[in-house]
Design a protein around this motif. Structure first.
Motif, mmCIF file in Angstrom:
data_model
loop_
_atom_site.group_PDB
_atom_site.id
_atom_site.type_symbol
_atom_site.label_atom_id
_atom_site.label_comp_id
_atom_site.label_asym_id
_atom_site.label_seq_id
_atom_site.Cartn_x
_atom_site.Cartn_y
_atom_site.Cartn_z
ATOM 1 N N LYS A 47 -8.757 21.205 36.511
ATOM 2 C CA LYS A 47 -8.589 22.539 35.305
ATOM 3 C C LYS A 47 -7.452 21.985 34.668
ATOM 4 O O LYS A 47 -7.072 22.825 33.632
ATOM 5 C CB LYS A 47 -8.315 23.858 36.065
ATOM 6 N N GLU A 48 -6.625 20.933 34.974
ATOM 7 C CA GLU A 48 -5.324 20.594 34.057
ATOM 8 C C GLU A 48 -4.299 21.286 34.297
ATOM 9 O O GLU A 48 -3.386 21.383 33.535
ATOM 10 C CB GLU A 48 -5.696 20.164 32.724
ATOM 11 N N HIS A 49 -4.285 22.363 35.464
ATOM 12 C CA HIS A 49 -3.056 23.203 35.694
ATOM 13 C C HIS A 49 -2.005 22.447 36.276
ATOM 14 O O HIS A 49 -0.762 22.758 35.750
ATOM 15 C CB HIS A 49 -3.425 24.561 36.343
ATOM 16 N N ARG A 53 -0.696 18.579 37.362
ATOM 17 C CA ARG A 53 -0.761 17.077 37.360
ATOM 18 C C ARG A 53 -0.586 16.229 38.570
ATOM 19 O O ARG A 53 0.208 16.796 39.378
ATOM 20 C CB ARG A 53 0.003 16.503 35.991
ATOM 21 N N LYS A 106 2.659 21.610 29.104
ATOM 22 C CA LYS A 106 1.491 21.232 28.252
ATOM 23 C C LYS A 106 2.008 20.770 27.029
ATOM 24 O O LYS A 106 1.359 20.001 26.226
ATOM 25 C CB LYS A 106 0.507 22.246 28.105
ATOM 26 N N GLU A 141 3.665 17.455 27.227
ATOM 27 C CA GLU A 141 2.555 16.558 27.296
ATOM 28 C C GLU A 141 1.875 15.825 26.284
ATOM 29 O O GLU A 141 1.508 14.944 26.109
ATOM 30 C CB GLU A 141 1.712 17.168 28.399
#
Ligand code: SF4
Ligand code: SF4
Lengths: 338, 459
Positions: A207-209, A211, B388, B391
């Motif tokens: 879910k890319e929450h 890394r 985010k 990134e």
């Protein structure tokens, strides 16, 4: 012509659907497997402890925000995540009031008093656990006072409250690595299955929450330290690191606590440094002090270094030559000048 | 086929399906056109006409002595009925020439010239006289960009069109390929650049083919297929992706020997050189989930957006059967509140509008009509440091800190963490789970820093 009723905002005019609440909901989903495994082993004890922590977390948040005259933020789900993490860090047979107190400190003091989600410098769950850990000896009477209330649900005879690490220390029979990986009832609720934790972690990565940087570097730190300095007397040396990785909350900490957005460094490079340091510290705690709350301790210690890490790992701007002195850090204050 | 790209950035939903197969068409005559006297970055033009004057399409109606400026032309035959400030897409009032359009237009004719015989000075002056500006939205006068103080070795034609929804460049590449390639050659000649690179995102394979088959055997031209990633069409990112050079912060592409021009601009350059045709019309995309007929249109500069929306069938969800109220350029609106959103430009960098009498200008690449369901802004919350934004920021900045420090009025620190280098691509806002309006903060910081600099100068 009169103004029409179109919405006028600054660009951009598109947004992802990911919000803080949706991310927290995903974290709860990711914690579901390990929660279920812990309930499988610890039965009603686990259910009760988890329920207490969740309820206390929500009530604490409501109470503190009300007292500070701030809008309620229960919907963002971060209180639930903190409550669940505190429960999962607690031993399967630990007293419910310990969990409740830890949750109260985690949500109330470590998060809300620091300014609410985003302003806390320390991981709330780890902070709550460690506070209680340090406080209990002083509040011995608390234990006595609460002991009559301690619900006894029985049926836990197969369970040992000792962690595999403690067993390792005592030199008693160890569970084999396979069962440790799959599921082994020992230690805290959240230490009962490496597999369940990895499944949850994989979901968060997908879910890319989170890394990979923090979990992988923590595990790498533990691995190398265990290989170099671990006690290889009861296990073949190449297996020792795995015992360390699959037990004692390393995976829970690496996947779910150290990766906490608010309290981890902001760039990949910073995250690798952060993770390695946690892995190394954790092993120092384990090897020197034996099985204590090493994971939570190391996470908290490194939380304190996050602003420094952020400054030291400052990335270059696009088009800029590398290596630029970082500006003096000024801690953003809570006051918003309006 | 190796597909190149730049570091970071983000994959966005493209929403191009609405209009990508619609051929370029025109619309009927508007009643009035409103032509702002400043449609470019630089000095505003002075009006050359006054109320009551007759004007014809292509006639110059505004100009200035300043170098960084592009003259303005009438886009249709008619009579000047006002020269006054009118609201512009960016919310400011801009001195504009309002023309009542004649119902019978004489189609202007342009003498053809052999572009091969033009000297570089002639090309440059043709571009300047035609009033050409960067038509991708930056609106920097093209003749200025083509007078670089440093040697240029590469011209990059920006054929990415990385903003969602927009398809006008794509259609132009397909339908005006020859003009595009010739325009690119002319641009390269002006700055004496030996190489021409076409950077095309691979979601337009037909455009790639069209350009390829128009090149002949010209070794000086290469086509670079690029990943479909936002903001691939930003100058610095495009240069990095296609020829791997990084433009230093605060510097222009010419610093690394490159000039970037967009598809529409190259075509306008060709038309200016070949026909001496001024820049008074442009191709734009009308799209969005709430427009009845998504289209790619060639429209005259100065046409009010409401009229264009009407010509595209109006807004979905609006009550039918009712004739639109008073004005000729307005359309019935849905009964919701808000009724939706109208955006000039792309969805990531465009400007939302509250009025339907805003004119199309040289930099307007699209008109998007969003239904209320597409409005995603909610109240923003504190930064949760998810990282985010850091990134994905294509400039490697720290949008989180920019936001925090701007909120506290520490503009110096916001600038230190990158506010000045931000080109407002919008990615950080797009990804932020706390919905933080960082582009807004960036603009605030930039204004404050500029104001402080002015104050320091005046002392
Ligand atoms: S800081 Fe600026 S350049 Fe970076 S992502 Fe945000 S808008 Fe784009
Ligand atoms: S994306 Fe938003 S919440 Fe995340 S670090 Fe950036 S500003 Fe903070």
């Amino acid at each position: 012509m009169a103004d029409t009723q179109f919405s006028v905002t600054t660009s951009p005019h598109l947004r992802t659907t990911v919000t803080v609440s949706s991310a927290m909901r995903d974290v709860l989903y990711a914690l579901a497997p390990i929660t279920l495994v812990s309930i499988y082993w610890f039965k009603f004890n686990a259910v009760f402890l988890i329920a207490v922590c969740l309820i206390v977390a929500m009530l604490t948040e409501l109470l503190f925000r009300k007292a500070m005259n701030k809008p309620a933020t229960l919907k963002d789900g971060s209180a639930l995540v903190t409550g669940l993490l505190v429960a999962l860090c607690s031993g399967g047979c630990s007293a419910w009031w310990v969990g409740a107190l830890a949750t109260f400190i985690a949500v109330g003091i470590a998060k809300e008093l620091m300014g609410g989600l985003g302003w806390n410098r320390f991981n709330p769950a780890a902070f709550g656990r460690i506070s209680v850990f340090l406080l209990t000896p002083f509040f011995y009477w608390l234990g006595l006072a609460f002991s009559p209330l301690q619900a006894s649900f029985g049926g836990l005879d197969v369970i040992t409250s000792a962690t595999p690490l403690a067993l390792l220390k005592q030199g008693t029979a160890l569970p084999d690595l396979g069962s440790l990986f799959l599921s082994f009832p020992g230690g805290a609720l959240g230490e009962t299955s490496a597999l369940a934790l990895l499944i949850g972690g994989a979901y968060l990565l997908y879910k890319e929450h989170i890394r990979w940087h923090i979990p992988v570097s923590i595990v790498a730190g533990v691995f190398v330290m265990a290989l170099l300095f671990g006690d290889h007397s009861t296990t073949p040396f190449y297996l020792t690191p795995f015992y360390h990785i699959f037990s004692g909350g390393v995976l829970l900490g690496a996947l779910f606590m150290a990766t906490d957005w608010v309290t981890s460094p902001i760039t990949p490079r910073g995250r690798v440094i952060f993770g390695l340091a946690i892995g190394i510290l954790l092993m120092i705690f384990r090897l020197a002090l034996g099985p204590t709350e090493g994971t939570c301790f190391s996470i908290l210690i490194m939380n304190a270094f996050v602003p420094l890490i952020d400054r030291l790992t400052r990335q270059r701007k696009f088009g800029e030559a590398p290596a630029r002195p970082a500006p003096v850090a000024v801690k953003p204050s809570l006051e918003k000048s309006s | 086929m190796t597909v190149k790209t730049f570091p970071r950035g983000i994959f966005l939903p493209h929403y191009k399906e609405f209009s990508e197969h619609e051929a370029i068409t025109s619309i009927s005559l508007p009643k009035e056109i409103i032509i702002p006297l400043q449609q470019h970055i630089g000095a505003p033009c002075q009006a050359l006409v006054k109320v009551g004057d007759r004007v014809t399409a292509g006639q110059k109606i505004g100009q200035s002595e300043a170098f960084v400026c592009a003259p303005i032309h009438a886009s249709l035959d008619g009579t000047v009925i006002a020269v006054e400030p009118r609201p512009n897409f960016n919310g400011k009032n801009v001195e504009s020439v309002v023309i009542a359009v004649d119902p019978d237009q004489i189609e202007p004719t342009w003498p053809e010239r052999d572009t091969d015989k033009l000297s570089t000075a002639e090309i440059r002056s043709a571009i300047k006289e035609a009033g050409i500006v960067g038509m991708g939205g930056a609106t920097f006068p093209t003749h200025v960009k083509l007078s670089p103080p440093k040697p240029i070795d590469t011209i990059i034609i920006n054929a990415c069109e990385c903003e969602p929804f927009l398809t006008c460049d794509h259609r132009m590449m397909l339908e005006m390929t020859e003009a595009l390639v010739e325009g690119a050659r002319l641009i390269a000649r002006v700055v004496d650049a030996p190489h021409i690179v076409f950077g095309v995102e691979i979601n337009k394979p037909d455009a790639l083919e069209a350009i390829k088959s128009n090149l002949g055997r010209d070794e000086h031209i290469t086509i670079v297929p690029l990943a479909v990633k936002y903001p691939q069409g930003s100058e610095k990112q495009l240069i990095k992706a296609s020829i791997d050079r990084e433009v230093p912060p605060g510097k222009l592409p010419l610093e690394v020997g490159v000039v970037v021009q967009n598809v529409a601009t190259a075509i306008a350059v060709y038309e200016a050189c070949r026909y001496q045709k001024p820049s008074y019309e442009r191709v734009l995309t009308v799209s969005g989930d709430a427009i009845v007929r998504p289209s790619n249109l060639k429209v005259k500069i100065g046409t009010p957006i409401g009229f264009i929306i009407k010509e595209c069938g109006g807004i979905k969800g609006a009550p039918t059967g009712v004739e639109s109220d008073e004005e000729w350029f307005s359309v019935p609106l849905p009964k919701a509140d808000p009724a939706g959103k109208i955006i000039l430009g792309g969805p990531m960098t465009g400007w939302s509008q509250s009025r339907l009498d805003i004119p199309v200008t040289k930099g307007t690449s699209g008109i998007l009509v969003f239904s209320p369901q597409m409005i995603t802004e909610t109240d923003y919350k504190d930064c949760v440091r998810c990282g985010k934004c850091v990134e994905h920021c294509p400039m490697f900045l720290y949008p989180n800190f920019i936001g925090l420090y701007t909120e506290q009025g520490r503009y110096d620190l916001a600038a230190e963490w990158g506010a000045i280098d931000c080109f407002e691509c919008g990615i950080c806002v797009y990804v932020c789970p706390s919905n933080r309006p960082i582009v807004h903060f960036v603009r605030e910081t930039k204004e404050q820093i500029a104001a402080a600099a002015r104050a320091a100068q005046n002392k």
